[in-house]
Design an enzyme around this catalytic site. Structure first.
Site, PDB file in Angstrom:
ATOM      1  N   PHE A 128       0.844  -1.197   0.000  1.00 24.37           N
ATOM      2  CA  PHE A 128       0.000   0.000   0.000  1.00 24.37           C
ATOM      3  C   PHE A 128       0.887   1.256   0.000  1.00 24.37           C
ATOM      4  CE2 PHE A 128      -2.899   3.077   1.989  1.00 24.37           C
ATOM      5  CZ  PHE A 128      -4.078   2.826   1.315  1.00 24.37           C
ATOM      6  N   ASP A 205       1.355  -5.637   7.918  1.00 24.55           N
ATOM      7  CA  ASP A 205       0.223  -4.729   7.822  1.00 24.55           C
ATOM      8  C   ASP A 205      -1.032  -5.588   7.609  1.00 24.55           C
ATOM      9  OD1 ASP A 205      -1.808  -3.044   6.914  1.00 24.55           O
ATOM     10  OD2 ASP A 205      -0.368  -1.596   6.129  1.00 24.55           O
ATOM     11  N   TYR A 230     -11.303   0.854  10.318  1.00 22.93           N
ATOM     12  CA  TYR A 230     -12.480   1.405   9.625  1.00 22.93           C
ATOM     13  C   TYR A 230     -12.863   0.592   8.397  1.00 22.93           C
ATOM     14  CZ  TYR A 230      -8.575   3.587   7.138  1.00 22.93           C
ATOM     15  OH  TYR A 230      -7.401   3.794   6.467  1.00 22.93           O
ATOM     16  N   LYS A 231     -12.118  -0.492   8.127  1.00 24.64           N
ATOM     17  CA  LYS A 231     -12.469  -1.354   6.998  1.00 24.64           C
ATOM     18  C   LYS A 231     -13.417  -2.444   7.508  1.00 24.64           C
ATOM     19  CE  LYS A 231      -8.449   0.144   4.477  1.00 24.64           C
ATOM     20  NZ  LYS A 231      -7.021   0.033   4.233  1.00 24.64           N
ATOM     21  N   ARG A 379     -12.586  -3.014  -7.963  1.00 23.63           N
ATOM     22  CA  ARG A 379     -12.370  -3.839  -6.784  1.00 23.63           C
ATOM     23  C   ARG A 379     -13.683  -3.994  -6.029  1.00 23.63           C
ATOM     24  NH1 ARG A 379      -8.367  -1.926  -2.000  1.00 23.63           N
ATOM     25  NH2 ARG A 379     -10.219  -0.693  -1.554  1.00 23.63           N
TER      26      ARG A 379
HETATM   27  C1  PLP Z   1      -6.181   1.173   4.253  1.00 21.81           C
HETATM   28  C2  PLP Z   1      -4.750   0.869   4.400  1.00 21.81           C
HETATM   29  C3  PLP Z   1      -3.898   1.763   5.081  1.00 21.81           C
HETATM   30  C4  PLP Z   1      -4.455   3.058   5.576  1.00 21.81           C
HETATM   31  O1  PLP Z   1      -3.613   3.848   6.352  1.00 21.81           O
HETATM   32  P1  PLP Z   1      -4.250   5.073   7.132  1.00 21.81           P
HETATM   33  O2  PLP Z   1      -3.150   5.673   7.869  1.00 21.81           O
HETATM   34  O3  PLP Z   1      -5.352   4.542   7.991  1.00 21.81           O
HETATM   35  O4  PLP Z   1      -4.845   6.019   6.116  1.00 21.81           O
HETATM   36  C5  PLP Z   1      -2.568   1.392   5.246  1.00 21.81           C
HETATM   37  N1  PLP Z   1      -2.095   0.216   4.756  1.00 21.81           N
HETATM   38  C6  PLP Z   1      -2.908  -0.653   4.096  1.00 21.81           C
HETATM   39  C7  PLP Z   1      -2.367  -1.957   3.592  1.00 21.81           C
HETATM   40  C8  PLP Z   1      -4.254  -0.344   3.887  1.00 21.81           C
HETATM   41  O5  PLP Z   1      -5.029  -1.185   3.226  1.00 21.81           O
END
Ligand code: PLP
Length: 406
Positions: A128, A205, A230-231, A379
């Site tokens: 990400f 992660d 939040y997911k 997606r």
């Molecule tokens: C959604 C997501 C994030 C989000 O990071 P935030 O700091 O909450 O914006 C980070 N890493 C991955 C793999 C994600 O899917």
């Protein structure tokens, strides 16, 4: 569509859908919500919990609530998450900050604790963006070198690829458990082993796996992990992230943002910083209580129905999309990007088509909400607690029609 109705009728989790706030207001009706892996839907229980918080713990108990519950909330909730979703014993998980900030804190802590001569951070190209950016920053800040694994866009970094690059120069390896684009589940047990065999530590992660794919952090001797709430955990926009630090590393690691809430005795307000023992040492400032309370509702729901059951439905949902795509029901020329093997496929499915962007724009206009991912991916996030098979079938039929129109 017939099949979708049958699957919904036989779904033991079907009753959960009514526990969510209906996604409609007047003429604004969401016909299919396929973005629960980006922003989960709120539970009705969370609406009530927020009202109760404003009226009670905040409105009436006021500052007394810090002593009564809030000081402990990041750790109590962390322990619940650890038990229900992470396969982790108590005392190793806390909620704080955003994923980005926690990634920074843990990556910096790991880099700073690495023995002399270990100055290479390993990260993969499909990770990400925030993970890659944070790794770049930490490497620059501490004079470490980044080693990139070229991961398959339709997969993720493999144990073999990790084995090729980790050695006595590796400080830390940063990877995602489920790839945000392809949904490939990385081989967490083997990769963790490979990293340990090279004498290094791994930071996982878990953003795209927590709450939908079972995770065994303790059993696999994972060192460090972060994830967001939040997911699939439906904590709400801006709900804080969580950090896991294995017990054996806690005394050894120092995170860089030392603030009063991570002090051993915050209310002495003494002259110098002294890090708290345990997970409290990994928080920095005042916990975001308002943004945190809603997470408990989904953890309770997952506990009630079990993560195994949620994973079972998740596999059924993604398999339904794969089968439809294979038989052409998702539209002419639509290609499956995600793994075909359900054993290594997470909770979402990415489809590709040259006109994905136009199709996606039209879907949103109709109240069908998937995600678009560059360059040509649609997606479909299939949160098992809130998604029906009929909803998915309807979205697929519209994708097929829109693709065939042009
Ligand atoms: C959604 C997501 C994030 C989000 O990071 P935030 O700091 O909450 O914006 C980070 N890493 C991955 C793999 C994600 O899917």
């Amino acid at each position: 569509m017939q099949r979708a109705h049958e699957l919904d009728a036989a779904d033991p989790l079907a009753e959960c859908r009514d526990l969510f706030v209906p996604a409609r207001s007047g003429t604004d009706v969401v016909k299919a919500y396929l973005d629960g892996n980006s922003l989960g839907r709120p539970l009705k229980a969370t609406r009530q919990r927020l009202i109760d918080l404003v009226d009670g713990a905040w409105g009436t108990r006021l500052i007394r609530s810090w002593d009564e519950q809030w000081m402990e909330l990041p750790f109590a909730l962390g322990d619940e998450l650890a038990r229900v979703c992470l396969g982790a014993a108590a005392g190793q998980t806390c909620f704080a900050d955003s994923t980005t900030v926690l990634l920074y804190k843990l990556l910096r802590a790991a880099v700073d604790a690495a023995p002399w001569g270990r100055s290479r951070i390993v990260v993969d190209t499909q990770n990400f963006p925030t993970d890659r950016y944070v790794a770049e920053a930490v490497a620059a800040e501490r004079g470490h070198e980044l080693v990139w694994i070229e991961a398959d866009p339709a997969g993720a970094a493999t144990a073999e690829q990790v084995a090729e690059v980790v050695d006595e120069r590796t400080s830390v390896v940063l990877l995602s458990h489920v790839a945000y684009k392809s949904a490939q589940i990385a081989d967490l047990p083997r990769i963790t082993e490979v990293v340990h065999a090279a004498g290094s530590v791994v930071l996982w992660d878990l953003c795209h796996s927590v709450g939908v794919v079972p995770i065994e952090l303790d059993r696999n001797q994972v060192d460090l992990a972060v994830g967001c709430s939040y997911k699939y955990l439906n904590g709400g926009p801006g709900a804080p992230a969580f950090a896991y630090v294995a017990q054996r590393h806690q005394g050894r690691l120092r995170q860089p943002i030392q603030g009063w809430m991570g002090h051993a005795r915050p209310f002495e307000m003494g002259p110098g910083f002294e890090a708290s023992q345990g997970m409290r040492g990994f928080i920095s400032g005042t916990p975001p209580v308002l943004a945190m309370v809603g997470i408990a509702d989904t953890i309770e729901l997952i506990d009630r129905f079990s993560l195994a059951e949620i994973r079972r439905k998740s596999v059924e949902l993604t398999s339904f999309v794969v089968a439809a795509t294979d038989s052409g029901l998702s539209g002419e020329g639509v290609r499956l990007v995600s793994p075909r093997d359900p054993g290594v496929r997470g909770g979402h499915v990415t489809l590709a088509h040259p006109r994905s962007r136009q199709v996606y724009t039209q879907l949103w206009a109709e109240g069908i909400i998937p995600d678009f991912r560059e360059p040509d991916g649609i997606r479909l996030g299939l949160a098992p607690l809130s998604t029906s098979f009929v909803e998915v079938a309807y979205a697929l039929s519209r994708i097929a029609e829109l693709v065939d129109q042009h």
